[in-house]
Design an enzyme around this catalytic site. Structure first.
Site, PDB file in Angstrom:
ATOM      1  N   LYS A 107       0.630  -1.282   0.127  1.00 28.89           N
ATOM      2  CA  LYS A 107      -0.077  -0.012  -0.026  1.00 28.89           C
ATOM      3  C   LYS A 107       0.877   1.421   0.096  1.00 28.89           C
ATOM      4  O   LYS A 107       0.256   2.387  -0.397  1.00 28.89           O
ATOM      5  CB  LYS A 107      -0.985  -0.014   1.278  1.00 28.89           C
ATOM      6  CG  LYS A 107      -1.823  -1.168   1.069  1.00 28.89           C
ATOM      7  CD  LYS A 107      -3.068  -1.083   2.121  1.00 28.89           C
ATOM      8  CE  LYS A 107      -4.107  -2.102   1.619  1.00 28.89           C
ATOM      9  NZ  LYS A 107      -3.812  -3.551   2.322  1.00 28.89           N
TER      10      LYS A 107
HETATM   11  C1  LIG Z   1      -4.473  -4.685   1.598  1.00 25.33           C
HETATM   12  C2  LIG Z   1      -3.783  -5.847   1.797  1.00 25.33           C
HETATM   13  C3  LIG Z   1      -4.252  -7.078   0.652  1.00 25.33           C
HETATM   14  C4  LIG Z   1      -5.324  -6.917   0.148  1.00 25.33           C
HETATM   15  O1  LIG Z   1      -5.419  -6.132  -1.465  1.00 25.33           O
HETATM   16  P1  LIG Z   1      -6.642  -5.539  -1.997  1.00 25.33           P
HETATM   17  O2  LIG Z   1      -6.119  -4.670  -2.943  1.00 25.33           O
HETATM   18  O3  LIG Z   1      -7.516  -5.070  -0.827  1.00 25.33           O
HETATM   19  O4  LIG Z   1      -7.166  -6.925  -2.572  1.00 25.33           O
HETATM   20  C5  LIG Z   1      -3.482  -8.003   0.929  1.00 25.33           C
HETATM   21  N1  LIG Z   1      -2.386  -8.306   1.579  1.00 25.33           N
HETATM   22  C6  LIG Z   1      -1.909  -7.274   2.446  1.00 25.33           C
HETATM   23  C7  LIG Z   1      -0.687  -7.258   3.287  1.00 25.33           C
HETATM   24  C8  LIG Z   1      -2.623  -6.082   2.369  1.00 25.33           C
HETATM   25  O5  LIG Z   1      -2.240  -5.171   3.484  1.00 25.33           O
END
Ligand SMILES: *Cc1c(COP(=O)(O)O)cnc(C)c1O
Length: 432
Positions: A107
């Site tokens: 993210k």
């Molecule tokens: C947010 C997150 C996900 C999921 O990603 P999406 O785009 O919401 O499908 C998977 N793994 C981790 C570690 C995350 O922080």
């Protein structure tokens, strides 16, 4: 580039307006009006292109002339300040490690890109303030806090459920200070999310220019296309068709991968691997889309019962389920299967996968059974240190604390406990 609301009841907007609003006034997600593939030569010559050039070419049509070329390139360079290696785990299986950034989850990419776009749009409006309001179940909060720290004209308010995030995750969002504030909600993630949604609808808060920083915001979602292309660049040398597995929760990541495919990226097939929150795998089986309340699992960043980006994926396929199934499979796994996969991968290869990556690995293995000659990559979406308790206990190892995490360990957590929506409102009003 113009964006329209997928609910079709709101006016078209520019990139800037879509970023600032987050969600359209009709509560729909914004979606680009047009997606133009990149020239085939771009993918043929990709070995000669830097990550920054690749990212610029991928995103420029979506930004249009709203950010000048030089500025956009600077935003991209600051976004991509870390590596995106594909690491061989076993024959024909690679891990795309998305966790080498400041908060050690993928993210960081979207949060860094979005914060810099907002800063650019605000720079000539000294009287304009935006407030980024975000609910987190763990990783989003840290990435948003780090990405927006010190951005002029932007206040950041993060709501997290008390006792439901790990100590490291809590430190990442409570110790930075400056323009970042953390509210510890007496409740679960859904309570945080409900308060945030209510605030967006609350006209008495209009003066705060509230925006969201989760993957419904196009500036957080679209830059996630970049690393699918980086993976292709690295794995092209295998000369095999590529299958990509994303551990999925809100389905923003995988939806960005499908966007990259629309730009012409040669990906043969996508796998959306979920934990027991299996709304999408069930939909593919039965044709019925039935959102459910989320259930808690070890891969908690994927505990989503109604994935908000799935509507964008449906839009990409014009709701043609048969066409969609040609490109896309989805499997769901229990915590017990996840832990078994973590142990098996570690015992057989020495590779340490945390629970989200392990779910992605399982989906990839299952899909690859159907191919004779493909190479597979699963997204390792967070560093094992972020899920320290599970990883150390199940693999019986001790993880060294990486530098990025050490810097937040010694600092004081600053947070305000709240329980009700009125307390959130009072807090927000006191900011202005
Ligand atoms: C947010 C997150 C996900 C999921 O990603 P999406 O785009 O919401 O499908 C998977 N793994 C981790 C570690 C995350 O922080």
């Amino acid at each position: 580039m113009k964006y329209y609301s997928l609910n079709q009841q709101a006016p078209e907007v520019s990139f800037e307006e879509a970023v600032i609003q987050g969600l359209a006034p009709d509560k729909g997600l914004y979606f680009p009006k047009e997606i133009k593939p990149l020239p085939a030569a771009f993918f043929e010559n990709i070995d000669h292109l830097s990550n920054e050039t690749i990212a610029y070419e991928a995103i420029k049509q979506f930004v249009g002339d709203e950010i000048p070329e030089g500025e956009l390139k600077k935003i991209i360079a600051e976004t991509l300040c870390f590596d995106f290696p594909t690491v061989k785990v076993e024959e024909n299986i690679y891990s795309l490690e998305l966790y080498h950034g400041p908060t050690m989850a993928f993210k960081d990419v979207g949060a860094r890109f979005m914060s810099r776009c907002l800063a650019y749009f605000n720079q000539n409006k000294p009287h304009q303030k935006n407030t980024v309001l975000v609910a987190t179940s763990g990783d989003t909060g840290g990435a948003v806090a780090s990405g927006f720290l010190g951005v002029p004209g932007v206040d950041v308010v993060i709501l997290y459920p008390s006792g439901k995030v790990s100590d490291i995750q809590e430190r990442q969002l409570t110790t930075l200070g400056q323009n970042v504030r953390a509210l510890e909600v007496d409740g679960v993630f859904d309570d945080c999310q409900d308060m945030v949604k209510k605030a967006f609808l609350d006209e008495s808060l209009a003066h705060l220019n509230l925006t969201s920083a989760n993957s419904i915001n196009i500036a957080r979602w679209l830059p996630q296309m970049f690393y699918f292309i980086f993976a292709y660049k690295q794995l092209r040398k295998t000369q095999k068709p590529l299958v990509v597995s994303c551990p999925s929760g809100n389905f923003g990541n995988i939806c960005a991968g499908i966007m990259a495919k629309r730009l012409g990226l040669p990906i043969l097939h996508f796998v959306a691997a979920t934990n027991i929150n299996d709304t999408v795998p069930e939909f593919l089986k039965t044709g019925k889309y039935e959102p459910k309340p989320s259930k808690a699992t070890l891969s908690n960043a994927m505990d989503v019962g109604n994935p908000s980006n799935f509507i964008r994926i449906r839009a990409l396929y014009h709701d043609d389920l048969e066409q969609f199934k040609k490109d896309f499979t989805s499997f769901s796994y229990t915590d017990a299967q996840t832990v078994d996969a973590m142990k098996q991968v570690y015992d057989q290869t020495g590779y340490i996968a945390e629970p989200h990556g392990a779910v992605g690995y399982l989906g990839l293995k299952e899909e690859l059974k159907g191919y004779k000659n493909a190479v597979g990559v699963f997204l390792e979406t967070a560093h094992p240190i972020k899920f320290l308790d599970t990883v150390e206990k199940e693999l019986n190892i001790t993880l060294p604390i990486p530098e990025q995490i050490q810097t937040v360990m010694g600092k004081e957590k600053i947070k305000k406990p709240i329980k009700t929506y009125d307390e959130l409102k009072d807090f927000l009003n006191a900011l202005s």
